[in-house]
Motif scaffolding. Structure first.
Motif, PDB file in Angstrom:
ATOM      1  N   ARG A  25      44.873  29.197  36.360  1.00 23.03           N
ATOM      2  CA  ARG A  25      44.882  30.668  36.425  1.00 23.03           C
ATOM      3  C   ARG A  25      45.474  31.140  37.756  1.00 23.03           C
ATOM      4  N   ASP A  52      41.008  24.621  35.171  1.00 26.52           N
ATOM      5  CA  ASP A  52      41.270  25.924  34.563  1.00 26.52           C
ATOM      6  C   ASP A  52      41.437  26.986  35.649  1.00 26.52           C
ATOM      7  N   TRP A  69      46.750  27.348  27.882  1.00 27.65           N
ATOM      8  CA  TRP A  69      45.751  28.340  27.497  1.00 27.65           C
ATOM      9  C   TRP A  69      44.890  27.746  26.397  1.00 27.65           C
TER      10      TRP A  69
END
Length: 149
Positions: free
Chosen positions: A19, A15, A42
């Motif tokens: 990002r 994750d 997402w």
């Protein structure tokens, strides 16, 4: 009753990398999306509530409609998946900030033993997906008599 969430350090690292890549505009290729450790683009926020009769799962899906979402139950796992597409961009418009997430998502939840998997009902209103899973009586263990010879 205490709920325990299993910590997965690999998913947190993945994750973080996603990002980072989004922040610097680094594109993901198809090979990455099929990788063992790949995750969704997402992840929608989800609330899980319990009543005496059922479990309620509420997922925030703003900007989406019901045709963009698929809900399945298989082998005790409830899956919510879909894709939020980015709006077609006009060449006359500059983006100064884009904070909303776009792309595909997949959320999976292991259902407890005391639910009826065939009772899942879904409703979608104002960007909120609500799933209702009715509780069932726990199955009693079946005793089998063993004949000794």
């Amino acid at each position: 009753m205490s709920n325990i969430t299993r910590w997965n350090p690999i998913s947190e690292f993945d994750d973080l990398m996603n990002r980072y890549n989004r922040m610097f505009g680094l594109a993901r290729n198809d090979r990455d999306s099929k990788d063992l450790f790949s995750r969704s683009d997402w992840s929608p926020a989800v609330d899980i509530k319990e009543t005496p009769e059922a479990f309620l799962v509420e997922a925030e899906l703003p900007g989406m409609n019901k045709d963009d979402v698929k809900v399945t139950v298989h082998d005790g796992v409830l899956s919510i998946q879909g894709e939020r597409s980015i709006e077609e961009d006009n060449q006359d418009r500059k983006h100064h900030r884009v904070e909303r997430f776009y792309g595909s998502f997949l959320r999976r939840f292991t259902l407890p033993d005391n639910v009826d998997e065939n009772s899942v009902k879904a409703s979608f209103k104002d960007g909120l997906l609500t799933l209702t899973v009715q509780k069932a009586e726990p199955k009693e263990p079946k005793a089998i008599e063993v004949e000794v010879q």
